[in-house]
Design an enzyme around this catalytic site. Structure first.
Site, short mmCIF file in Angstrom:
data_model
loop_
_atom_site.label_atom_id
_atom_site.label_comp_id
_atom_site.label_asym_id
_atom_site.label_seq_id
_atom_site.Cartn_x
_atom_site.Cartn_y
_atom_site.Cartn_z
N CYS A 42 0.83 -1.21 0.00
CA CYS A 42 0.00 0.00 0.00
C CYS A 42 0.86 1.26 0.00
O CYS A 42 0.66 2.15 -0.82
CB CYS A 42 -0.94 -0.01 1.21
N CYS A 47 -1.29 1.64 -3.24
CA CYS A 47 -2.32 2.70 -3.09
C CYS A 47 -1.74 4.11 -3.02
O CYS A 47 -2.24 5.02 -3.71
CB CYS A 47 -3.13 2.47 -1.82
N LYS A 50 0.26 5.26 -6.17
CA LYS A 50 -0.75 5.26 -7.25
C LYS A 50 -1.64 6.49 -7.16
O LYS A 50 -1.85 7.19 -8.14
CB LYS A 50 -1.57 3.96 -7.15
N TYR A 177 -8.62 -3.77 -11.57
CA TYR A 177 -8.35 -2.51 -10.90
C TYR A 177 -7.07 -1.86 -11.43
O TYR A 177 -7.05 -0.71 -11.83
CB TYR A 177 -8.06 -2.74 -9.42
N GLU A 181 -6.82 1.50 -13.69
CA GLU A 181 -6.31 2.70 -13.03
C GLU A 181 -5.08 3.24 -13.75
O GLU A 181 -4.97 4.45 -14.02
CB GLU A 181 -5.98 2.41 -11.56
N HIS A 434 -27.56 21.11 -2.44
CA HIS A 434 -27.64 21.65 -3.79
C HIS A 434 -26.67 22.81 -4.01
O HIS A 434 -26.51 23.63 -3.11
CB HIS A 434 -29.08 22.13 -4.01
N GLU A 439 -26.47 14.84 -4.83
CA GLU A 439 -27.86 15.10 -4.40
C GLU A 439 -28.82 14.19 -5.16
O GLU A 439 -29.92 13.88 -4.69
CB GLU A 439 -28.23 16.57 -4.59
#
Ligand code: NDP
Length: 451
Positions: A42, A47, A50, A177, A181, A434, A439
Site C-alpha cells: 500500500c 495505493c 498510485k 483494478y 487505473e 444543492h 444530491e
C-alpha cells in the site's frame, strides 16, 4: 513454556504493522520481520504512490477546463523526474513514519526475511531462531506475469514508480483494478495507452452499467481498449517491443505492462511442512478469526486472498488482536465493504451489483446519468452515474454505485447508510445538498427498472 515473544509478525505492510503495534500497546512482547521496505504494498508500491500519480495525471484536463472558466492559462509539459523525486521523498517520509510507530510501540524489528521453522518459531535469514506464542503471517501478495513468450520484457505494477522515463506508448494487459487505473493515469500523463482485455468488458465483477460507462469514458479520453484480446508473445526489437495479439494484429509499443492479477506471498515460508493449509491460488486458508489450521499461526491481509484491500487488512489485524490479546473473540466482518477504483472517471461502489441483486430476488433499480455542471460548463461531454439497487420486498438499499469525479469520497459516506441497512425511503427522507452531483442519490423518484 517460555517464548522470546508473545507475537512474531512476518510482514511489515498495513496489516502486519497495525497488528504488531496494537498488540505491543496492550503490553505484549512483539517482534516483526520485514525484508523489504516498511509499509508494504500500500505505502511503497500500491495505493499511496498510485493515488499521487492519479493526482498528477488529472492536472492536464484541469488546466484545459480552467481556460474555459476564464483563466488565461496554458498547459506546459509534465516532468516525470521532478514528480518522481518528490514521490520518492514522500515514500521515504511515510516509511519513516511506519518505522517510528513501531519503535514507539516497543516492537522489535528485524530487517530480514523470516520463515517458519515450527508452530512456535521462525528462522531469520541470518540463521537465528526466535520463538513466539503466536505467529502472524502478513506477507501480502505480488504481481504475476502471464505465461507467454517474452513476458520477461514486460513490467508489472511494482516497476512503474521507478521507471527512469515515461514511455511514449504502452500496452496495458488486463481489465482489473490495476490495469484500468494505470491506463487512465498514464493516459493523463500523456502516454499513448492501448489496453488489451481478454474478456468482454473491463472491471469484471462490478455493476455492468458502471463498467460500460467507465469504459466509454476511458475510450473518449483517448485510451484504445481492445476487448477479447490477449498477448500471444512479445519480441524485443531495436525500437521497442513487438506484441503479437490474439486478434491477429502485431503492434509495437515502448513498454508492456502486465496487470494480470496478484499472487499471495506464501512460497518458501515453510507452511506445508507445518500443516498450514493453502488454497489453490497459494493463499493461506483461515477461519473467521484469521486462524490457520495450526492454532498458534494466524494470517491476515492479501496473503489470505479474502478481500484484498488495505482497510480490510487493517480490520483483520484489529480483529486478530482483539481475539488473541484482549480475549474478545472477534470475527472479521467482510460484508458491505465500500471501495473505489481510481479510474477517470472514478468509481465508488458498495454492496450488490444490479446483476447480483437480480439473481437474489426481486429488485427495483433507481439510476440516473447526466452531464455534471463543472465539466459540462467547460464544454466536456463527460457523464456521471448514480445508482441505487433496492430490494423490492424489504426496501433496503442493497447496492450503491457511483461513477463520477470524487466517487471514492462519496461512496465512503453512502457506505455508512448502506451498512446501517437504510431503505430507499431513508435515502428519500434526506434533504438534497444543492447544487452537487450526489444530491441525485436522494432525489431518485421512479425506478428505471423493476426486475
Ligand atoms: P484483478 O484480479 O482485479 O485483475 C486482473 C486482471 O488480469 C483481470 O482483468 C484478469 O482477467 C486479467 N488476467 C488474469 N490472468 C490473465 C492472463 N493470464 N492473461 C491475460 N489477462 C489475465 O487484479 P489486479 O492485479 O488489477 O488487482 C489485484 C487486487 O488488488 C484487486 O483485486 C484489488 O483487490 C486490489 N486493488 C485495489 C485497488 C483499489 O482499491 N482501488 C487498486 C489496485 C488493486 P479476468 O477478468 O478475465 O479474470
Amino acid at each position: 513454556m517460555t517464548f522470546d515473544y508473545d507475537l512474531f509478525v512476518i510482514g511489515g505492510g498495513s496489516g502486519g504493522v497495525r497488528a504488531a503495534r496494537v498488540a505491543a500497546g496492550l503490553g505484549a512482547k512483539v517482534a516483526l520481520a520485514e525484508d523489504s521496505r516498511m509499509g508494504g504494498t500500500c505505502v511503497i508500491r500500491g495505493c499511496v504512490p498510485k493515488k499521487l500519480m492519479v493526482f498528477a495525471s488529472e492536472y492536464a484536463p484541469m488546466a484545459e477546463d480552467a481556460a474555459a472558466y476564464g483563466w488565461d492559462i496554458s498547459l506546459g509539459a509534465f516532468h516525470w523526474p521532478n514528480f518522481q523525486r518528490k514521490l520518492s521523498a514522500e515514500l521515504d517520509r511515510l516509511e519513516g513514519v511506519y518505522n517510528g510507530l513501531l519503535d514507539k510501540s516497543g516492537v522489535t524489528v528485524f530487517a530480514q526475511r523470516a520463515t517458519l521453522s515450527d508452530p512456535h518459531s521462525v528462522r531469520l535469514a541470518d540463521g537465528t531462531i526466535k520463538s513466539a506464542k503466536h505467529i502472524l503471517i502478513a506477507t501480502g501478495g505480488r504481481p504475476v506475469r502471464p505465461d507467454v513468450k517474452g513476458a520477461e520484457y514486460g513490467i508489472v505494477s511494482d516497476d512503474i514508480f521507478n521507471l527512469p522515463q515515461l514511455p511514449k506508448s504502452i500496452l496495458i494487459v488486463g481489465g482489473g483494478y490495476i490495469a484500468c487505473e494505470f491506463a487512465c493515469i498514464l493516459n493523463g500523463l500523456g502516454v499513448e495507452v492501448t489496453q488489451y482485455y481478454r474478456g468482454a468488458q473491463i472491471l469484471r465483477g462490478f455493476d455492468d452499467e458502471a463498467r460500460g460507462l467507465i469504459c466509454d469514458q476511458m475510450r473518449a479520453n483517448g485510451i484504445s481498449i481492445h476487448m477479447g484480446t490477449d498477448v500471444i508473445g512479445i519480441e524485443k526489437t531495436d525500437t521497442g517491443l513487438r506484441v503479437e495479439a490474439t486478434n491477429g494484429e502485431t503492434q509495437s509499443f515502448d513498454q508492456v505492462f502486465f496487470a494480470t492479477g496478484r499472487r499471495p506471498n506464501t512460497d518458501g515460508l515453510g507452511l506445508d511442512a507445518l500443516g498450514v493449509e493453502l488454497g489453490r491460488g497459494g493463499e493461506i486458508v483461515v477461519d473467521h478469526f484469521s486462524q490457520t489450521a495450526v492454532p498458534s499461526i494466524y494470517a491476515i491481509g492479501d496473503v489470505t486472498n479474502r478481500v484484498n484491500l488495505t482497510p480490510v487488512a487493517i480490520r483483520e489485524a484489529m480483529a486478530f488482536v482483539a481475539t488473541v490479546f484482549e480475549g474478545k473473540k472477534t470475527p472479521v466482518d467482510h460484508d458491505l465493504i465500500p471501495s473505489a477504483v481510481f479510474t477517470q472517471p472514478e468509481f465508488g461502489t458498495v454492496g450488490l451489483s444490479e446483476e447480483e441483486a437480480r439473481a437474489a430476488g426481486p429488485i427495483e433499480v433507481y439510476a440516473t446519468s447526466f452531464k455534471p455542471m463543472q465539466s459540462s460548463f467547460a464544454g466536456r461531454s463527460d457523464r456521471v452515474m448514480m445508482k441505487l439497487v433496492v430490494c423490492a420486498e424489504t426496501r433496503r438499499v442493497l447496492g450503491c454505485h457511483i461513477v463520477a469525479p470524487q466517487a471514492g469520497e462519496m461512496i465512503q459516506l453512502a457506505g455508512i447508510a448502506v451498512k446501517m441497512g437504510s431503505t430507499k425511503e431513508d435515502f428519500d427522507r434526506v434533504c438534497a445538498v444543492h447544487p452537487t452531483m450526489s444530491e441525485e442519490l436522494v432525489t431518485l423518484k421512479t425506478p428505471a427498472r423493476v426486475a
